[in-house]
Design an enzyme around this catalytic site. Structure first.
Site, mmCIF file in Angstrom:
data_model
loop_
_atom_site.group_PDB
_atom_site.id
_atom_site.type_symbol
_atom_site.label_atom_id
_atom_site.label_comp_id
_atom_site.label_asym_id
_atom_site.label_seq_id
_atom_site.Cartn_x
_atom_site.Cartn_y
_atom_site.Cartn_z
ATOM 1 C CE LYS A 259 1.635 8.327 -3.093
ATOM 2 N NZ LYS A 259 2.809 8.555 -2.335
ATOM 3 C CE LYS B 287 1.107 15.697 1.865
ATOM 4 N NZ LYS B 287 2.469 15.176 2.192
ATOM 5 C CE LYS C 146 7.083 12.732 -5.954
ATOM 6 N NZ LYS C 146 7.462 13.460 -4.768
HETATM 7 P P1 AMP Z 1 4.005 12.102 2.045
HETATM 8 O O1 AMP Z 1 2.672 12.756 1.948
HETATM 9 O O2 AMP Z 1 4.459 11.562 0.734
HETATM 10 O O3 AMP Z 1 5.017 12.923 2.746
HETATM 11 O O4 AMP Z 1 3.779 10.822 2.949
HETATM 12 C C1 AMP Z 1 3.838 10.835 4.364
HETATM 13 C C2 AMP Z 1 3.437 9.508 4.938
HETATM 14 O O5 AMP Z 1 2.093 9.186 4.555
HETATM 15 C C3 AMP Z 1 4.297 8.338 4.448
HETATM 16 O O6 AMP Z 1 4.463 7.422 5.514
HETATM 17 C C4 AMP Z 1 3.468 7.729 3.368
HETATM 18 O O7 AMP Z 1 3.739 6.365 3.161
HETATM 19 C C5 AMP Z 1 2.066 7.924 3.908
HETATM 20 N N1 AMP Z 1 1.095 7.999 2.815
HETATM 21 C C6 AMP Z 1 1.017 8.969 1.860
HETATM 22 N N2 AMP Z 1 0.023 8.704 0.994
HETATM 23 C C7 AMP Z 1 -0.538 7.541 1.410
HETATM 24 C C8 AMP Z 1 -1.613 6.733 0.931
HETATM 25 N N3 AMP Z 1 -2.315 7.087 -0.147
HETATM 26 N N4 AMP Z 1 -1.919 5.612 1.607
HETATM 27 C C9 AMP Z 1 -1.219 5.241 2.710
HETATM 28 N N5 AMP Z 1 -0.187 5.950 3.213
HETATM 29 C C10 AMP Z 1 0.151 7.082 2.577
#
Ligand code: AMP
Ligand code: TRP
Length: 351
Positions: free
Chosen positions: A211, A214, A127
């Site tokens: 990856k 959002k 980041k």
């Molecule tokens: P976040 O959006 O970063 O708060 O992620 C929330 C949850 O979604 C966490 O458990 C992440 O590991 C999972 N996650 C976010 N992006 C991905 C992705 N591209 N593939 C798989 N899991 C994801």
């Protein structure tokens, strides 16, 4: 004779099984969140284990969030949880900022964790890569200590997440271990990560080395849970691929990240293994596979989107659900964090 040293596993076995996980309301949720997290959260709920799920709005503000948007995205995140199958009567569903125990324990963990541990976190490094790290918020650096507090305020034993959170969970274990050792207690469990399924790392539709996120500037890179059926089909049609047909083995997908990603997404959405999907589609061109994937994605996601929209029409009801969840979360976390204050030699916080 001295006592045998307890391994983390036997140590955790001494704590009742409890699942905790969180998602940041820093934008709309993606297919990556659904396959890597939400879908797993629902499975855990169905296994009958105590499940606690949190919209981590305090994590979201480690980077700038417009206040009204943050409030709205928190509600939308809650709607996504419920639409995906989280039952707020069986699971505890709430947003982090309503339960002050998270912030209180995070401060203590800021004093347990070491600068060096934080500096080694790849998410922090990614980041701030190519940017001025001096200008990043202190909260972004300390982020994993707050995450450890989320988990350990409930003495959670298992945390379902996507692959990208593995390192943060190792740090949670390090914090729990150091706290237990420093204070000579066996207070916190050594939490186990639960990284399961065919799609633990869903990649961008535009670049198989990144990856799906959002926060990616390109909306074409991701499928949002709020996308229409047409938008989903168009994004899959335009997804980057290669000219080869699908192979027979997983091994042959090794050097084809975009192709592998679409196969994994198909597997994740259908609840099958990637090998199984190749068994069906080996030899198929993307002209055949992509429409099949689009149809599957729409069939899984459209009901979720419809239900989210229905729930979002009544924001007051969502707020009531989050508030009731926060009461239940607070009832678990308060005595645990009060006890931590005692262990540390402070005075229990007034509420
Ligand atoms: P976040 O959006 O970063 O708060 O992620 C929330 C949850 O979604 C966490 O458990 C992440 O590991 C999972 N996650 C976010 N992006 C991905 C992705 N591209 N593939 C798989 N899991 C994801
Ligand atoms: N850091 C996680 C992410 O970005 C979100 C999160 C915060 C979390 N606290 C948590 C996940 C506790 C699991 C448990 O994906």
């Amino acid at each position: 004779m001295s006592e045998p040293v307890q391994t983390p596993q036997t140590q955790t076995a001494a704590f009742p099984a409890r699942i905790f996980s969180g998602i940041q309301p820093s934008g709309g949720l993606t297919l990556g969140n659904y396959l890597g997290a939400l879908k797993r959260f629902v499975e855990k709920q169905e296994e009958g284990i105590e499940t606690i799920y949190c919209l981590v709005d305090m994590h979201a503000i480690t980077v700038w969030q417009e206040p009204e948007k943050l409030r709205q995205q928190t509600r939308e995140g809650a709607a996504a949880f419920i639409a995906a199958g989280i039952d707020p009567a069986r699971s505890i569903l709430f947003n982090q900022s309503q339960v002050s125990a998270h912030a209180e324990l995070a401060w203590i963990f800021n004093c347990v964790a070491r600068m060096g541990w934080m500096g080694r976190m790849t998410q922090w490094k990614d980041k701030t890569a190519g940017k001025n790290a001096e200008a990043a918020s202190l909260g972004l650096f300390a982020y994993p200590a707050l995450m450890a507090a989320d988990i350990l305020a409930y003495k959670a034993t298992h945390v379902p997440v996507g692959e990208d959170q593995k390192q943060h969970l190792e740090l949670t274990r390090d914090i729990a271990t150091k706290f237990n050792n420093d204070y000579g207690v066996n207070f916190f469990p050594i939490t186990e990560p639960v990284i399961e399924g065919a799609a633990t790392r869903v990649m961008s539709l535009r670049d198989g080395s990144k990856k799906m996120s959002k926060s990616d500037p390109s909306d074409q890179s991701r499928i949002n849970l709020t996308d229409t059926a047409d938008a989903i089909a168009a994004k899959i049609r335009k997804a980057k691929t290669d000219p080869e047909p699908l192979p027979e083995t997983l091994e042959a997908l090794k050097e084809r990240p975009e192709a592998r990603n679409l196969v994994n997404i198909y597997a994740g959405l259908s609840g099958r293994t990637a090998a199984d999907v190749l068994g069906e589609f080996a030899g198929a061109q993307f002209g055949t596979f992509k429409p099949a994937l689009a149809e599957l994605a729409v069939s899984v996601l459209a009901p979720i989107t419809t239900e989210m929209n229905r729930l979002m029409a009544d924001p007051a009801e969502i707020d009531r659900i989050l508030s009731a969840g926060a009461d239940r979360a607070e009832a678990i976390a308060r005595p645990i964090v009060d006890e931590v204050y005692e262990i540390v030699g402070m005075v229990r916080p007034r509420r």
